[in-house]
Design a protein around this motif. Structure first.
Motif, PDB file in Angstrom:
ATOM      1  N   GLY A   1       0.807  -1.212   0.000  1.00 26.11           N
ATOM      2  CA  GLY A   1       0.000   0.000   0.000  1.00 26.11           C
ATOM      3  C   GLY A   1       0.842   1.264   0.000  1.00 26.11           C
ATOM      4  N   ALA A   2       2.167   1.127  -0.134  1.00 25.38           N
ATOM      5  CA  ALA A   2       3.062   2.287  -0.105  1.00 25.38           C
ATOM      6  C   ALA A   2       3.081   2.985  -1.456  1.00 25.38           C
ATOM      7  CB  ALA A   2       4.472   1.853   0.270  1.00 25.38           C
ATOM      8  N   ARG A   3       3.100   4.301  -1.429  1.00 23.61           N
ATOM      9  CA  ARG A   3       3.161   5.095  -2.647  1.00 23.61           C
ATOM     10  C   ARG A   3       4.234   6.160  -2.471  1.00 23.61           C
ATOM     11  NH1 ARG A   3       0.771   1.273  -3.779  1.00 23.61           N
ATOM     12  NH2 ARG A   3      -1.318   1.056  -4.684  1.00 23.61           N
ATOM     13  N   GLY A   4       5.245   6.121  -3.344  1.00 21.60           N
ATOM     14  CA  GLY A   4       6.346   7.066  -3.239  1.00 21.60           C
ATOM     15  C   GLY A   4       6.247   8.161  -4.277  1.00 21.60           C
ATOM     16  N   SER A   5       6.941   9.254  -4.029  1.00 19.86           N
ATOM     17  CA  SER A   5       6.872  10.382  -4.955  1.00 19.86           C
ATOM     18  C   SER A   5       8.206  10.690  -5.636  1.00 19.86           C
ATOM     19  CB  SER A   5       6.383  11.633  -4.219  1.00 19.86           C
ATOM     20  OG  SER A   5       7.228  11.930  -3.124  1.00 19.86           O
ATOM     21  N   THR A   6       9.252   9.901  -5.355  1.00 22.54           N
ATOM     22  CA  THR A   6      10.554  10.104  -5.998  1.00 22.54           C
ATOM     23  C   THR A   6      11.013   8.812  -6.667  1.00 22.54           C
ATOM     24  OG1 THR A   6      11.217  11.795  -4.396  1.00 22.54           O
ATOM     25  CG2 THR A   6      12.968  10.744  -5.659  1.00 22.54           C
ATOM     26  N   VAL A   7      11.294   8.895  -7.962  1.00 22.08           N
ATOM     27  CA  VAL A   7      11.814   7.758  -8.726  1.00 22.08           C
ATOM     28  C   VAL A   7      13.296   8.011  -8.993  1.00 22.08           C
ATOM     29  CG1 VAL A   7      11.680   6.448 -10.879  1.00 22.08           C
ATOM     30  CG2 VAL A   7       9.582   7.303  -9.801  1.00 22.08           C
TER      31      VAL A   7
ATOM     32  N   SER B   1      14.525   2.719  -8.082  1.00 21.06           N
ATOM     33  CA  SER B   1      13.977   2.718  -6.729  1.00 21.06           C
ATOM     34  C   SER B   1      12.915   3.798  -6.604  1.00 21.06           C
ATOM     35  CB  SER B   1      15.075   2.941  -5.686  1.00 21.06           C
ATOM     36  OG  SER B   1      15.669   4.213  -5.843  1.00 21.06           O
ATOM     37  N   LEU B   2      12.037   3.583  -5.631  1.00 21.36           N
ATOM     38  CA  LEU B   2      10.970   4.528  -5.325  1.00 21.36           C
ATOM     39  C   LEU B   2      11.114   4.915  -3.862  1.00 21.36           C
ATOM     40  CD1 LEU B   2       8.430   5.829  -6.621  1.00 21.36           C
ATOM     41  CD2 LEU B   2       7.104   3.937  -5.668  1.00 21.36           C
ATOM     42  N   SER B   3      11.061   6.213  -3.561  1.00 17.65           N
ATOM     43  CA  SER B   3      11.238   6.675  -2.185  1.00 17.65           C
ATOM     44  C   SER B   3      10.260   7.799  -1.881  1.00 17.65           C
ATOM     45  CB  SER B   3      12.682   7.138  -1.964  1.00 17.65           C
ATOM     46  OG  SER B   3      13.030   8.173  -2.870  1.00 17.65           O
ATOM     47  N   ASN B   4      10.448   8.406  -0.692  1.00 18.92           N
ATOM     48  CA  ASN B   4       9.490   9.396  -0.180  1.00 18.92           C
ATOM     49  C   ASN B   4       8.097   8.782  -0.114  1.00 18.92           C
ATOM     50  OD1 ASN B   4      11.414  11.379   0.164  1.00 18.92           O
ATOM     51  ND2 ASN B   4      11.090  12.263  -1.864  1.00 18.92           N
ATOM     52  N   PHE B   5       7.997   7.706   0.652  1.00 14.01           N
ATOM     53  CA  PHE B   5       6.773   6.915   0.729  1.00 14.01           C
ATOM     54  C   PHE B   5       5.671   7.595   1.527  1.00 14.01           C
ATOM     55  CE2 PHE B   5       8.478   2.327   0.076  1.00 14.01           C
ATOM     56  CZ  PHE B   5       8.532   2.566  -1.278  1.00 14.01           C
ATOM     57  N   ARG B   6       4.450   7.307   1.109  1.00 16.17           N
ATOM     58  CA  ARG B   6       3.263   7.569   1.903  1.00 16.17           C
ATOM     59  C   ARG B   6       2.411   6.326   1.811  1.00 16.17           C
ATOM     60  NH1 ARG B   6      -0.630  12.179  -0.015  1.00 16.17           N
ATOM     61  NH2 ARG B   6      -1.622  10.521  -1.204  1.00 16.17           N
ATOM     62  N   HIS B   7       1.940   5.825   2.950  1.00 14.62           N
ATOM     63  CA  HIS B   7       1.174   4.588   2.968  1.00 14.62           C
ATOM     64  C   HIS B   7      -0.316   4.881   2.842  1.00 14.62           C
ATOM     65  CE1 HIS B   7       4.202   1.436   4.010  1.00 14.62           C
ATOM     66  NE2 HIS B   7       4.883   2.543   4.072  1.00 14.62           N
ATOM     67  N   GLU B   8      -0.906   4.355   1.744  1.00 11.48           N
ATOM     68  CA  GLU B   8      -2.334   4.553   1.511  1.00 11.48           C
ATOM     69  C   GLU B   8      -3.173   3.529   2.272  1.00 11.48           C
ATOM     70  OE1 GLU B   8      -3.213   7.058   0.078  1.00 11.48           O
ATOM     71  OE2 GLU B   8      -1.582   7.693  -1.226  1.00 11.48           O
ATOM     72  N   ALA B   9      -2.571   2.404   2.631  1.00 12.05           N
ATOM     73  CA  ALA B   9      -3.279   1.353   3.362  1.00 12.05           C
ATOM     74  C   ALA B   9      -2.284   0.675   4.260  1.00 12.05           C
ATOM     75  CB  ALA B   9      -3.888   0.346   2.386  1.00 12.05           C
ATOM     76  N   PRO B  10      -2.714   0.007   5.352  1.00 11.30           N
ATOM     77  CA  PRO B  10      -1.789  -0.670   6.255  1.00 11.30           C
ATOM     78  C   PRO B  10      -0.965  -1.697   5.516  1.00 11.30           C
ATOM     79  CG  PRO B  10      -3.972  -0.518   7.235  1.00 11.30           C
ATOM     80  CD  PRO B  10      -4.115  -0.089   5.811  1.00 11.30           C
ATOM     81  N   ALA B  11       0.319  -1.756   5.856  1.00 13.78           N
ATOM     82  CA  ALA B  11       1.192  -2.734   5.222  1.00 13.78           C
ATOM     83  C   ALA B  11       0.791  -4.138   5.620  1.00 13.78           C
ATOM     84  CB  ALA B  11       2.655  -2.468   5.635  1.00 13.78           C
ATOM     85  N   ALA B  12       0.979  -5.072   4.706  1.00 10.64           N
ATOM     86  CA  ALA B  12       0.671  -6.468   4.995  1.00 10.64           C
ATOM     87  C   ALA B  12       1.571  -6.972   6.105  1.00 10.64           C
ATOM     88  CB  ALA B  12       0.883  -7.311   3.736  1.00 10.64           C
ATOM     89  N   ALA B  13       1.041  -7.837   6.955  1.00  5.46           N
ATOM     90  CA  ALA B  13       1.798  -8.350   8.098  1.00  5.46           C
ATOM     91  C   ALA B  13       2.682  -9.486   7.651  1.00  5.46           C
ATOM     92  CB  ALA B  13       0.840  -8.830   9.187  1.00  5.46           C
ATOM     93  N   GLN B  14       3.796  -9.143   6.995  1.00  5.02           N
ATOM     94  CA  GLN B  14       4.713 -10.170   6.528  1.00  5.02           C
ATOM     95  C   GLN B  14       6.087  -9.577   6.353  1.00  5.02           C
ATOM     96  OE1 GLN B  14       3.187 -11.452   2.753  1.00  5.02           O
ATOM     97  NE2 GLN B  14       3.906  -9.647   1.699  1.00  5.02           N
ATOM     98  N   LEU B  15       7.092 -10.430   6.363  1.00  4.28           N
ATOM     99  CA  LEU B  15       8.437 -10.000   6.057  1.00  4.28           C
ATOM    100  C   LEU B  15       8.498  -9.779   4.553  1.00  4.28           C
ATOM    101  CD1 LEU B  15      10.653 -12.403   8.160  1.00  4.28           C
ATOM    102  CD2 LEU B  15      10.525  -9.945   8.406  1.00  4.28           C
ATOM    103  N   ASP B  16       9.007  -8.632   4.122  1.00  2.00           N
ATOM    104  CA  ASP B  16       9.038  -8.346   2.709  1.00  2.00           C
ATOM    105  C   ASP B  16      10.463  -8.431   2.211  1.00  2.00           C
ATOM    106  OD1 ASP B  16       8.389  -7.521   0.153  1.00  2.00           O
ATOM    107  OD2 ASP B  16       6.750  -6.290   0.902  1.00  2.00           O
TER     108      ASP B  16
END
Length: 374
Positions: free
Chosen positions: A298-304, A356-371
């Motif tokens: 659910g993460a959305r970043g604004s810098t590529v 890479s994508l950075s400057n994240f904003r989370h639109e929804a809770p992250a999934a409960a898992q190791l990524d």
């Protein structure tokens, strides 16, 4: 009551750690995780030096078995260097989906004991077991149970460190690797730290360690003898951290909601790329990996950011930020291609591309898992 003959420095540090209730922190670190999974699944690799990732001529080692490590091979080492150190090194293509499946099995074992789990990567995590789901009084017993269940469930070994804070727990997990368990009690903290080389401190990289050495700081004891003002003057905002951990103090909590600051993927090619169309084609699976993480978390970043390594190993990065968070894979692709096009013409071949994508904003809770750390 303080033990008779205990050094004043230890008494002072112990008094500071006594200022707050002691937490019970476990750091679990899988032993040579990627390489151990490959050796588990392929008996022909057992007991042999194995490198996951790269090839005999190109690329970078993602993980090395303990047999390979005995030759000086380690992760992030160029494949050609690894082969020079260990001529019999066996290169294995990584299977990230399998590693993620095993990592999820391990995470489920953690969750039997606590909800306070801070994953650092696929193969390591902090656990706060001060109040655990099984009501066990001993963090050491919990760590032993976790290691035993990991072995029974996955066939793999894990090392664990137990202490009253994150800094010391991580130091402890490294102390008896592989397949080890070590405990650093509050009374041991300051004295344990003072004997360590500063390069062993989590958060002190090779460049910082070299700078400390130039300043006459070689051990934890040397570091503890510096004033806070001195450390701030030479190391800026990291100064207070170094001042505290040199005394065995670390108040950082285990954060179950830890948010990563960026996500990226890259690929080293078997032969240098010179044509722009070939570069565009080879970026496609990289876009897929980056966007797959964004969709799952659910993460959305604004810098590529585009990463390019040339044939002569020159590395450059180019970034572009947008006003609103990137909402689609197509946008990542468009921005990356624009950054790539700006580099044309290419006067030398390209051996690696990454995005890479950075400057994240989370639109929804992250999934409960190791990524996966792409």
């Amino acid at each position: 009551m303080m033990a008779v003959g205990e050094p004043a420095s230890t008494r002072d540090a112990a008094a500071e750690t006594d200022a707050e209730p002691h937490r019970k922190i476990i750091h679990v670190d899988m032993d040579a995780f990627f390489a151990s999974v490959e050796q588990r699944d392929n008996p022909d690799l057992r007991g042999k030096p194995v490198a996951v990732g790269g090839s005999r001529e190109r690329g970078v080692v993602a993980a090395a078995s303990y047999e390979a490590r005995s030759f000086g091979v380690h992760s992030a080492m160029a494949s050609v260097t690894a082969r020079r150190k260990c001529p019999d090194l066996i290169f294995v293509k990584p299977r990230f989906e399998i590693y993620k499946e095993v990592s999820q099995q391990i995470r489920e074992i953690f969750a039997e004991h606590t909800l306070l789990i801070e994953p650092l990567s696929l193969d390591e995590a902090y656990l706060d077991v001060t109040e655990n789901l099984r009501g066990l009084a001993s963090a050491t017993a919990i760590a032993e149970d976790i290691r035993s269940k990991i072995r029974a469930t996955t066939g793999l070994t894990a090392s664990a460190g137990v202490s009253y804070n994150k800094f010391l727990a991580k130091l402890a997990s490294d102390y008896r690797k592989p397949d080890g368990l070590f405990v650093i009690t509050p009374r041991m903290g300051a004295s344990f730290v003072e004997t360590l080389a500063v390069g062993k401190f989590h958060g002190v990289g090779p460049v910082t360690a070299a700078k400390m050495n130039r300043l006459g700081i070689a051990t934890g004891l040397d570091l503890r003898q510096q004033t806070l003002a001195f450390l701030q003057a030479h190391f800026g905002k990291s100064g207070p951290y170094y001042y505290a951990v040199a005394r065995g103090i670390d108040h950082r909590p285990v954060r179950a909601d830890r948010i990563r600051k960026s996500v990226g993927a890259e690929n080293t090619f078997s032969s240098d790329l010179t044509a722009i169309d070939a570069m565009r084609d080879n970026l496609q699976p990289i876009f897929d990996k980056v966007w797959r993480h964004c969709e799952g978390s659910g993460a959305r970043g604004s810098t590529v950011t585009l990463k390019v390594k040339y044939a002569d190993f020159q590395l450059i990065t180019r970034s572009r930020s947008v006003a609103t968070p990137v909402a689609s894979r197509a946008t990542i692709e468009a921005i990356s291609f624009a950054l790539l096009d700006a580099l044309v013409p290419f006067e030398k071949g390209v051996r690696l591309l990454g995005v890479s994508l950075s400057n994240f904003r989370h639109e929804a809770p992250a999934a409960a898992q190791l990524d996966l750390d792409l």
